[in-house]
Design a protein around this motif. Structure first.
Motif, short mmCIF file in Angstrom:
data_model
loop_
_atom_site.label_atom_id
_atom_site.label_comp_id
_atom_site.label_asym_id
_atom_site.label_seq_id
_atom_site.Cartn_x
_atom_site.Cartn_y
_atom_site.Cartn_z
N ARG C 88 7.41 -10.25 -12.08
CA ARG C 88 7.39 -11.48 -11.03
C ARG C 88 7.67 -12.70 -11.24
O ARG C 88 8.74 -13.37 -10.46
N TRP C 131 -0.15 -9.21 5.25
CA TRP C 131 -1.67 -9.92 5.23
C TRP C 131 -2.60 -8.15 5.56
O TRP C 131 -3.59 -8.42 4.28
N LEU C 154 -4.54 -3.80 -6.95
CA LEU C 154 -4.34 -5.65 -7.20
C LEU C 154 -2.40 -6.32 -7.30
O LEU C 154 -2.78 -7.24 -6.13
N TYR C 155 -2.16 -6.39 -8.17
CA TYR C 155 -0.73 -6.38 -8.20
C TYR C 155 -0.27 -6.12 -6.91
O TYR C 155 0.21 -7.31 -6.56
N MET C 158 -1.15 -8.78 -4.41
CA MET C 158 -1.41 -10.17 -3.92
C MET C 158 0.30 -10.46 -4.45
O MET C 158 0.86 -10.93 -3.95
N ASP C 159 1.49 -8.86 -3.99
CA ASP C 159 2.77 -9.09 -3.82
C ASP C 159 2.56 -9.40 -2.53
O ASP C 159 3.53 -10.41 -1.95
N LEU C 161 1.02 -10.61 -0.53
CA LEU C 161 0.58 -11.68 0.09
C LEU C 161 1.67 -13.09 -1.06
O LEU C 161 2.00 -13.39 0.18
N GLY C 162 2.48 -12.90 -1.78
CA GLY C 162 3.51 -13.83 -1.77
C GLY C 162 4.85 -12.99 -1.07
O GLY C 162 5.59 -14.33 -0.32
N ALA C 164 3.99 -12.20 2.37
CA ALA C 164 4.14 -12.61 3.64
C ALA C 164 4.53 -14.48 3.67
O ALA C 164 4.60 -14.93 5.22
N GLN C 165 3.71 -14.62 2.43
CA GLN C 165 4.32 -16.66 1.87
C GLN C 165 6.18 -16.80 2.33
O GLN C 165 6.51 -17.62 2.57
N PHE C 250 13.93 -10.63 -2.79
CA PHE C 250 13.04 -10.95 -3.53
C PHE C 250 12.40 -9.15 -2.54
O PHE C 250 11.70 -8.80 -3.96
#
Ligand SMILES: [Fe+2]
Ligand SMILES: [Fe+2]
Lengths: 518, 89, 329
Positions: C88, C131, C154-155, C158-159, C161-162, C164-165, C250
């Motif tokens: 990542r 989210w 979990l990865y 977190m992806d 979340l990434g 979403a950001q 991405f």
């Protein structure tokens, strides 16, 4: 260009706020209490999740970037360590017994922390703490894995590592101490989890576990352990801060939260301190070169640093846990009482033990002037005499365990270090035994929980600790041999004394070969 | 007043960081241990981006501190320019 | 005396840990294997969870799907933490340079107004959908069974979340913080977004973790990601919105990569037993129509009168994918 001029660069706080806050929403098609079913049952009242202060403001892209950099460095060191026979650079293979305890007792906790923080990261209705918890969850699997990867190399050359990081913690008597601690926290609700692990373990106790221990590893030439240890600690700063923010947040949100939080702090401080007995023993007895005594580490990291913390929390009405009075007495005893226990039960442990030599005993006398010569040196001298006569002392009766902390009943009365401390509680017509006022208090507060404890000694007596298909009526049946088999302890290889062990012989031979080659 | 502290791994990356912390916080006390350097200070400790940048000759993001951080104690306040640790009592 | 430790050749006593020897034989294990297999505790737990008193902490019975060996659900990417973050980090570096170039050179201002508005209306509110994906996958990590599947979830969380950001950042680049407020407003009360919000909220109250995996990772992402990062992206590129494509690169790469992992899970679980296959297929059918309905008004905004065709294409590609995985849908 107007537009460009308008777009001034966003500051860290502003940027982070945009990147996380507002991602969540008040659900309306499904009720919030169905989306967050664990948010209220513990009695903690939160009125405004937006008041959460983010301790570290890491967006995912920054997280990936910095963590990848840490990982590249870490694995470069581990690769070099493996390629260059780094294991021969340690002070003495005896040292590795501390690392065995680490792999079997601590790494599995990292894993449970990973799952528990994933749960917390799902269950809090606020986006701020959720993101922080999820980052901790992913950090914790990192810790479990980097530890396994670092210690995998030792497993190739030394005994006592081969069972890996999960098998033994479910089974072996002394490992039920750290295991039951984490099982206790994870089986509670998300807020108690945060006080138990986020605050008590991470903020108050983690320094005592990692910092002196890792300095010890560095001092003993164990660069693999130092590397994963310090690399893991770099995440710990974030975790500690999360724990502290979380407790402040709960206390600021509603005055009714204070008694609940105080009760949890008291409980988890004592639970954690009991677990750290194992660390105290590692520091005082298991490092060939010692950095500081358990007592000194306790004074720096608990008394001074914890004192500063509790001063800070006093404004919310938080009091220093009562058990601290007893800890002040205990700090001069527990590491010795623990090592004496392991020495007697070395046949049932997945690492080697030994008697401290003369120089080590002098160090202990100097570090523990009030207690060592008076209470512990005579015991070691007697055992030395017996061993020299070929009568090495093993205790063949299984010990009674504390119903709460699950440590054998070896701790002494706060006012009489010659008298074992027992406490007793009645619950539903049964008697339950605890090792201290602290553990008794915890039991009495939630007896319905602690009567469920899977006490390893009890389970051995009930015949639950043999490999599948064992026939206890068979001729020549040896129950302890079967227990060891079920533990994955290879009798004569993984256990007993370091003196005369395969590890000792191999290390000497390999080091010898290395020395002759130059 | 209570003591705050911060500790880093001892290496080339942290040398200029430690130097600038000591320069910016005259009351801070250095405590060197195996593989680790710890800085203790009464009350508070401030880490300034500019001071580190002066020493390393490139731009520095305070979040880079985390790479070599071992532990800390105190309440944290972080923005683009400085990272503060304090016990406010 | 300096000892040269490298010159000693030592025969190792063993190559890896007991449970890996049992599973794969006594040979060197990969970092993925050592860091994933059997590191979750299995049999003995001290206390019943206060939040699920009928089950133990890690319990196989939190889903209708059953596996003889949960470790059959391995990750074809073999991601352990180090491999995942390093992968990542490389992708985020590329994304970062795209964003920087767009921000520094003001490339966003060159995007035709109409396309920009589509991006604001369609991409930016998706941060809330992401989210939801984060929440579903963190649930699986907490309550699922066996590290080979809980770990990549979990990865994946977190992806999400990434992503979403990154979507947030697109909003900031295109129209500053106002873009986020407008997107939130649309998400909460805009007519086009209500079916999607309703659907996402329905997924937030599911109990069965494997059902979440199917509804979220296979079906919702299986229809949504190609719609955004394949069909809509082609429109952006074709009509002068390359800057937008640069900012979603991405996500395009990520959704192709993660789809392979998701496929491997479904395929293995479906092949395990007729019961699994039937359950998975039933879930897919149910969530496929729910997702399609939720996507319809958004597709309308994105593709106008081509929306129905695009959705029909997406569904038929999705069906072909499911058929390959052994599902009867
Ligand atoms: Fe950890
Ligand atoms: Fe106890």
């Amino acid at each position: 260009m107007d537009m460009k001029a308008n777009k001034k660069k966003l500051g860290l706080k502003e940027k982070y706020a945009h990147m996380t806050r507002g991602l969540d929403w008040e659900t309306t098609y499904q009720p919030m209490d169905k989306v967050f079913p664990q948010a209220t049952f513990e009695g903690i009242k939160i009125h405004d999740w937006e008041k959460w202060e983010d301790p570290f403001r890491l967006t995912m892209d920054a997280y990936w970037k910095y963590q990848a950099e840490k990982e590249r460095k870490l694995y470069a060191v581990l690769d070099a360590f493996a390629q260059n026979n780094g294991h021969l650079g340690i002070t003495d293979a005896r040292y590795l017994n501390a690392v065995k305890l680490f792999l079997t007792g601590i790494s599995p906790l990292e894993y449970v922390a990973h799952r528990g923080f994933a749960a917390a990261g799902r269950n809090f209705p606020g986006v701020g703490p959720r993101v922080a918890c999820l980052m901790q969850s992913i950090d914790e699997i990192r810790h479990a894995q980097t530890q396994i990867h670092a210690l995998s190399n030792y497993n190739k050359f030394y005994e006592g590592f081969h069972a890996g990081a999960a098998h033994q913690i479910e089974r072996i008597w002394y490992l039920s101490v750290p295991k039951s601690f984490f099982d206790d926290a994870f089986s509670a609700g998300p807020f108690e989890w945060m006080i138990a692990i986020g605050f008590s373990f991470e903020y108050v106790l983690t320094n005592l576990l990692f910092v002196p221990f890792m300095s010890g590893a560095a001092y003993n030439g164990d660069m693999a352990t130092v590397t994963f240890g310090f690399s893991a600690q770099s995440d710990e700063a974030r975790h500690m801060t999360l724990g502290l923010e979380c407790i402040k947040f709960m206390l600021e949100q509603d005055p009714d939260n204070l008694p609940i939080v105080q009760k949890w702090i008291d409980k988890w401080a004592w639970r954690g301190i009991r677990v750290l007995t194992l660390v105290g023993m590692m520091m005082d007895y298991m490092l060939p070169k010692r950095v500081m005594s358990w007592k000194e580490a306790w004074e720096i990291y608990f008394e001074q640093n914890g004192g500063a913390l509790f001063n800070d929390l006093a404004k919310y009405g938080i009091k220093v846990p009562d058990c601290i009075t007893q800890c002040t007495v205990d700090k001069e005893h527990i590491s010795h009482q623990a090592w004496c226990t392991f020495y007697q039960y070395a046949h049932a442990s997945a690492f080697h033990t030994w008697l401290p030599n003369a120089e080590e005993m002098d160090w202990l006398s100097a570090k523990y002037p009030n207690t060592f010569d008076k209470y512990y040196r005579p015991r070691y001298e007697q055992w030395r005499e017996m061993a020299d006569k070929g009568e090495r002392f093993y205790n063949n009766t299984l010990p009674m365990l504390c119903q709460v902390c699950q440590i054998p009943m070896v701790f002494t009365e706060p006012d009489d270090p010659t008298k074992i401390c027992y406490r007793e509680s009645d619950y539903q017509g049964e008697k339950y035994h605890t090792c201290s006022d602290g553990c008794k208090h915890i039991f009495d507060d939630e007896p319905e929980k602690y009567i469920q404890a899977w006490l390893p000694v009890h389970q051995i007596y009930m015949g639950n600790c043999w490999p599948e298909g064992t026939d206890p009526t068979a001729e020549g049946f040896d129950p302890m041999a079967k227990v060891l088999e079920w533990y994955h302890i290879e009798n004569g290889k993984d256990n007993l004394d370091y003196e005369g062990s395969g590890d000792q012989a191999n290390f000497a031979a390999w080091r010898g070969a290395a020395t002759q080659n130059t | 007043m209570s003591t705050v502290f911060i500790a880093f791994q001892t290496n080339e990356d942290t040398r200029p960081i430690v130097e600038s912390i000591l320069a910016d916080n005259p009351h801070a006390v250095l405590d060197e241990q195996p593989a680790m350097v710890k800085i203790n200070a009464e009350g508070q400790l401030v880490i300034k981006r500019e001071s580190i940048e002066e020493r390393i000759g490139r731009s520095f993001d305070l979040q880079e501190l985390q790479i070599n951080l071992i532990t800390l104690s105190g309440n944290i306040d972080e923005d683009d320019d400085q990272f503060t640790l304090a016990w406010k009592n | 005396m300096q000892i040269d430790l490298r010159t000693v050749a030592i025969k190792p006593l063993r190559h890896t840990f007991d449970h890996l020897v049992e599973r794969f034989g006594d040979k060197s294990a990969s970092r993925y294997q050592e860091g994933s297999y059997n590191i979750q505790q299995e049999h003995i737990f001290h206390y019943r969870p206060t939040w699920d008193a009928d089950r133990v902490l890690f319990d196989k019975k939190r889903t209708k799907i059953q596996m003889k060996d949960w470790y059959a659900l391995k990750d074809p990417r073999q991601y352990y933490y180090g491999a995942y973050t390093i992968a990542r980090a490389r992708q985020q570096e590329a994304a970062e340079s795209s964003f920087e170039m767009i921000e520094d050179r003001g490339l966003a201002e060159l995007i035709p107004a109409e396309l920009k508005q589509i991006a604001l209306d369609v991409l930016v509110p998706m941060r809330h959908v992401e989210w939801g994906g984060n929440m579903g996958n963190s649930y699986i990590t907490a309550y699922g069974y066996g590290t080979v599947i809980t770990q990549p979830c979990l990865y994946h969380a977190m992806d999400h979340l990434g992503v979403a950001q990154y979507l947030t950042r697109i909003g900031l680049v295109l129209d500053g913080p106002d873009a986020l407020d407008a997107a939130k407003e649309a998400w909460m009360s805009g007519a086009a977004w209500q079916p999607m919000r309703h659907h996402v909220e329905n997924l937030l109250v599911l109990d069965d973790w494997f059902e979440i995996f199917v509804a979220q990772n296979l079906v919702l992402e299986g229809l949504l990601n190609p719609m955004l990062y394949d069909y809509l992206d082609a429109d952006f590129s074709a009509k002068g919105g390359t800057a937008i494509s640069m900012m979603t690169r991405f996500m395009a790469e990520w959704s192709a990569e993660t789809a392979k992992w998701i496929d491997a899970q479904i395929k293995t679980a479906a092949a395990e037993s007729p019961e699994n296959k039937e359950q998975l297929s039933a879930w897919v059918k149910h969530y496929r129509s729910a997702t399609r309905e939720a996507l319809a008004p958004i597709a309308q905004r994105a593709f106008g009168d081509k929306a129905d065709d695009v959705l029909a294409d997406l569904v038929s590609e999705f069906n072909a994918r499911c058929a390959k995985l052994g599902l009867a849908v």
